[in-house]
Write a protein that holds these residues in place. Structure first.
Motif, PDB file in Angstrom:
ATOM      1  N   HIS A 234       0.796  -1.217   0.000  1.00 44.02           N
ATOM      2  CA  HIS A 234       0.000   0.000   0.000  1.00 44.02           C
ATOM      3  C   HIS A 234       0.833   1.273   0.000  1.00 44.02           C
ATOM      4  O   HIS A 234       0.295   2.359   0.101  1.00 44.02           O
ATOM      5  CB  HIS A 234      -0.941  -0.004   1.201  1.00 44.02           C
ATOM      6  N   HIS A 235       2.153   1.112  -0.113  1.00 43.30           N
ATOM      7  CA  HIS A 235       3.034   2.275  -0.170  1.00 43.30           C
ATOM      8  C   HIS A 235       4.058   2.042  -1.272  1.00 43.30           C
ATOM      9  O   HIS A 235       4.588   0.945  -1.414  1.00 43.30           O
ATOM     10  CB  HIS A 235       3.759   2.496   1.159  1.00 43.30           C
ATOM     11  N   LEU A 236       4.339   3.081  -2.038  1.00 47.48           N
ATOM     12  CA  LEU A 236       5.393   2.997  -3.026  1.00 47.48           C
ATOM     13  C   LEU A 236       6.706   3.215  -2.296  1.00 47.48           C
ATOM     14  O   LEU A 236       6.953   4.294  -1.751  1.00 47.48           O
ATOM     15  CB  LEU A 236       5.190   4.054  -4.116  1.00 47.48           C
ATOM     16  N   LEU A 237       7.541   2.197  -2.283  1.00 45.35           N
ATOM     17  CA  LEU A 237       8.807   2.254  -1.564  1.00 45.35           C
ATOM     18  C   LEU A 237       9.936   1.812  -2.477  1.00 45.35           C
ATOM     19  O   LEU A 237       9.819   0.810  -3.183  1.00 45.35           O
ATOM     20  CB  LEU A 237       8.775   1.347  -0.331  1.00 45.35           C
ATOM     21  N   CYS A 238      11.037   2.553  -2.448  1.00 50.50           N
ATOM     22  CA  CYS A 238      12.215   2.187  -3.222  1.00 50.50           C
ATOM     23  C   CYS A 238      13.437   2.716  -2.486  1.00 50.50           C
ATOM     24  O   CYS A 238      13.445   3.871  -2.042  1.00 50.50           O
ATOM     25  CB  CYS A 238      12.138   2.774  -4.628  1.00 50.50           C
ATOM     26  N   SER A 239      14.450   1.871  -2.337  1.00 49.48           N
ATOM     27  CA  SER A 239      15.604   2.251  -1.531  1.00 49.48           C
ATOM     28  C   SER A 239      16.860   1.588  -2.079  1.00 49.48           C
ATOM     29  O   SER A 239      16.825   0.420  -2.486  1.00 49.48           O
ATOM     30  CB  SER A 239      15.380   1.823  -0.071  1.00 49.48           C
ATOM     31  N   MET A 240      17.968   2.342  -2.083  1.00 45.34           N
ATOM     32  CA  MET A 240      19.230   1.775  -2.554  1.00 45.34           C
ATOM     33  C   MET A 240      20.406   2.615  -2.036  1.00 45.34           C
ATOM     34  O   MET A 240      20.349   3.836  -2.043  1.00 45.34           O
ATOM     35  CB  MET A 240      19.266   1.728  -4.087  1.00 45.34           C
ATOM     36  N   PRO A 241      21.462   1.948  -1.571  1.00 49.18           N
ATOM     37  CA  PRO A 241      22.643   2.697  -1.141  1.00 49.18           C
ATOM     38  C   PRO A 241      23.496   3.119  -2.327  1.00 49.18           C
ATOM     39  O   PRO A 241      23.405   2.550  -3.423  1.00 49.18           O
ATOM     40  CB  PRO A 241      23.393   1.686  -0.270  1.00 49.18           C
ATOM     41  N   SER A 242      24.333   4.116  -2.086  1.00 48.55           N
ATOM     42  CA  SER A 242      25.386   4.489  -3.021  1.00 48.55           C
ATOM     43  C   SER A 242      26.711   4.181  -2.331  1.00 48.55           C
ATOM     44  O   SER A 242      26.745   3.614  -1.241  1.00 48.55           O
ATOM     45  CB  SER A 242      25.290   5.979  -3.375  1.00 48.55           C
ATOM     46  N   GLU A 243      27.805   4.557  -2.936  1.00 48.64           N
ATOM     47  CA  GLU A 243      29.106   4.293  -2.324  1.00 48.64           C
ATOM     48  C   GLU A 243      29.220   4.920  -0.943  1.00 48.64           C
ATOM     49  O   GLU A 243      29.814   4.342  -0.038  1.00 48.64           O
ATOM     50  CB  GLU A 243      30.226   4.825  -3.224  1.00 48.64           C
ATOM     51  N   ASN A 244      28.632   6.098  -0.749  1.00 47.81           N
ATOM     52  CA  ASN A 244      28.794   6.789   0.538  1.00 47.81           C
ATOM     53  C   ASN A 244      27.498   7.423   1.032  1.00 47.81           C
ATOM     54  O   ASN A 244      27.534   8.426   1.745  1.00 47.81           O
ATOM     55  CB  ASN A 244      29.890   7.858   0.434  1.00 47.81           C
ATOM     56  N   GLY A 245      26.364   6.862   0.654  1.00 52.52           N
ATOM     57  CA  GLY A 245      25.100   7.435   1.099  1.00 52.52           C
ATOM     58  C   GLY A 245      23.945   6.490   0.864  1.00 52.52           C
ATOM     59  O   GLY A 245      24.131   5.287   0.702  1.00 52.52           O
ATOM     60  N   TRP A 246      22.751   7.073   0.854  1.00 54.09           N
ATOM     61  CA  TRP A 246      21.546   6.261   0.675  1.00 54.09           C
ATOM     62  C   TRP A 246      20.458   7.113   0.035  1.00 54.09           C
ATOM     63  O   TRP A 246      20.341   8.300   0.319  1.00 54.09           O
ATOM     64  CB  TRP A 246      21.035   5.749   2.030  1.00 54.09           C
ATOM     65  N   THR A 247      19.663   6.489  -0.838  1.00 49.56           N
ATOM     66  CA  THR A 247      18.541   7.169  -1.473  1.00 49.56           C
ATOM     67  C   THR A 247      17.277   6.370  -1.225  1.00 49.56           C
ATOM     68  O   THR A 247      17.255   5.158  -1.449  1.00 49.56           O
ATOM     69  CB  THR A 247      18.770   7.313  -2.988  1.00 49.56           C
ATOM     70  N   THR A 248      16.227   7.046  -0.764  1.00 51.07           N
ATOM     71  CA  THR A 248      14.963   6.382  -0.468  1.00 51.07           C
ATOM     72  C   THR A 248      13.808   7.193  -1.032  1.00 51.07           C
ATOM     73  O   THR A 248      13.767   8.415  -0.879  1.00 51.07           O
ATOM     74  CB  THR A 248      14.767   6.222   1.052  1.00 51.07           C
ATOM     75  N   LEU A 249      12.894   6.518  -1.685  1.00 50.77           N
ATOM     76  CA  LEU A 249      11.651   7.124  -2.162  1.00 50.77           C
ATOM     77  C   LEU A 249      10.494   6.441  -1.454  1.00 50.77           C
ATOM     78  O   LEU A 249      10.328   5.227  -1.555  1.00 50.77           O
ATOM     79  CB  LEU A 249      11.514   6.965  -3.670  1.00 50.77           C
ATOM     80  N   LYS A 250       9.715   7.220  -0.721  1.00 56.60           N
ATOM     81  CA  LYS A 250       8.527   6.712  -0.049  1.00 56.60           C
ATOM     82  C   LYS A 250       7.341   7.512  -0.545  1.00 56.60           C
ATOM     83  O   LYS A 250       7.213   8.705  -0.258  1.00 56.60           O
ATOM     84  CB  LYS A 250       8.665   6.844   1.467  1.00 56.60           C
ATOM     85  N   ASN A 251       6.500   6.874  -1.330  1.00 55.38           N
ATOM     86  CA  ASN A 251       5.371   7.546  -1.970  1.00 55.38           C
ATOM     87  C   ASN A 251       5.866   8.742  -2.772  1.00 55.38           C
ATOM     88  O   ASN A 251       6.527   8.567  -3.778  1.00 55.38           O
ATOM     89  CB  ASN A 251       4.317   7.913  -0.930  1.00 55.38           C
ATOM     90  N   ASP A 252       5.632   9.970  -2.342  1.00 57.37           N
ATOM     91  CA  ASP A 252       6.077  11.139  -3.105  1.00 57.37           C
ATOM     92  C   ASP A 252       7.185  11.915  -2.395  1.00 57.37           C
ATOM     93  O   ASP A 252       7.409  13.085  -2.685  1.00 57.37           O
ATOM     94  CB  ASP A 252       4.893  12.079  -3.376  1.00 57.37           C
ATOM     95  N   THR A 253       7.898  11.253  -1.483  1.00 59.96           N
ATOM     96  CA  THR A 253       8.964  11.917  -0.727  1.00 59.96           C
ATOM     97  C   THR A 253      10.297  11.251  -1.018  1.00 59.96           C
ATOM     98  O   THR A 253      10.475  10.053  -0.780  1.00 59.96           O
ATOM     99  CB  THR A 253       8.683  11.875   0.782  1.00 59.96           C
TER     100      THR A 253
END
Length: 269
Positions: free
Chosen positions: A197-216
């Motif tokens: 029920h939530h659009l979720l996408c997450s992945m690390p980079s070499e020195n960080g992290w990126t996360t998409l939760k719904n529209d954020t």
């Protein structure tokens, strides 16, 4: 087993070198490249897609360059490791959420045996380790994603801890991928299955992290954290492409339980 062409396609997908032998250096390289290339995402659940528990999952992960949850990306890696000569088995686990464990078969992990030593391999649990974790050791294991440790509990189980926080418990007995069919059915149909029920996408980079939760969209780097509220579906689709390499033409429709007061997915902690 994957044929040589399919192995090559998979290695190209994660920008990994073909190992000369199935050893620890190769395992570390393959897991790191997988973690940094294949996102944890819930779009298949939102779209109501079939999630096959066999080699057909490579069509999504390799050919369409998508990611997925533990029952998608860990099986995909299982087929690759097995085809490269690793001694790899599938295991089931129970995730710790707030104040208790989920039911059995709620998480799928891999165990690789090398020269008499067992290693935990898990590319399907959001903020899990970048490298394999040595099992049977009580010493802290430093990783780019935190300080991890494992501990034996009960006669046949191991718990995994990150930065002092219990993540999950998994069990010694190997299982079959097909044993997770009922777990996937629950995630695809239950109003209490938050990833559906939530659009979720997450992945690390070499020195960080990126996360998409719904529209954020949240970008974490050594300089700090930047949070951006995306304006519309077009910006969400563009963010999926730019930050995760996920290409879709439209977003799935919101389900009837979109505003259901669900606890957020454990795998995004």
């Amino acid at each position: 087993m994957l044929d040589d062409k399919r192995i090559t396609q998979y290695l190209e997908r994660i920008s990994a070198d073909r190992p000369h032998r199935p050893d620890l250096d190769a395992l570390r390289h393959l897991q790191e490249r997988h973690v940094l290339s294949v996102p944890w995402e819930t779009l298949a659940l939102r779209f109501g897609d079939e999630i096959p528990l066999d080699e057909r999952i490579l069509e999504k992960v390799v050919d369409r360059r998508r990611g997925g949850g533990c029952c998608e990306v860990n099986p995909a890696l299982y087929f690759l490791l097995q085809s490269l000569g690793f001694e790899v088995t599938v295991h089931q686990g129970r995730v710790w959420i707030i104040d208790g464990f989920t039911p059995p078969f709620n998480h799928l992990v891999l165990k690789v045996r090398l020269d008499g030593v067992s290693w935990l391999v898990d590319v399907g649990f959001g903020k899990m380790s970048r490298y394999p974790l040595r099992l049977g050791s009580t010493e802290p294991q430093l990783d780019p994603h935190g300080e991890f440790s494992t501990r034996r509990v009960e006669p046949d189980a191991t718990e995994v801890i990150r930065d002092g926080k219990l993540l999950y418990r998994f069990y010694d007995a190997p299982v079959e991928l097909s044993d997770f069919v009922y777990t996937l059915w629950w995630y695809r149909t239950s109003p209490d299955a938050s990833p559906r029920h939530h659009l979720l996408c997450s992945m690390p980079s070499e020195n960080g992290w990126t996360t998409l939760k719904n529209d954020t969209l949240t970008l974490t780097t050594p300089e700090g954290t930047e949070v951006t509220k995306l304006a519309d579906d077009a910006e969400v689709i563009a963010a999926l492409d730019k930050w995760f390499g996920v290409k879709i033409d439209e977003l799935p429709e919101k389900g009837p339980y979109e505003q259901h007061p669900l606890r957020m997915s454990f795998e995004m902690d």
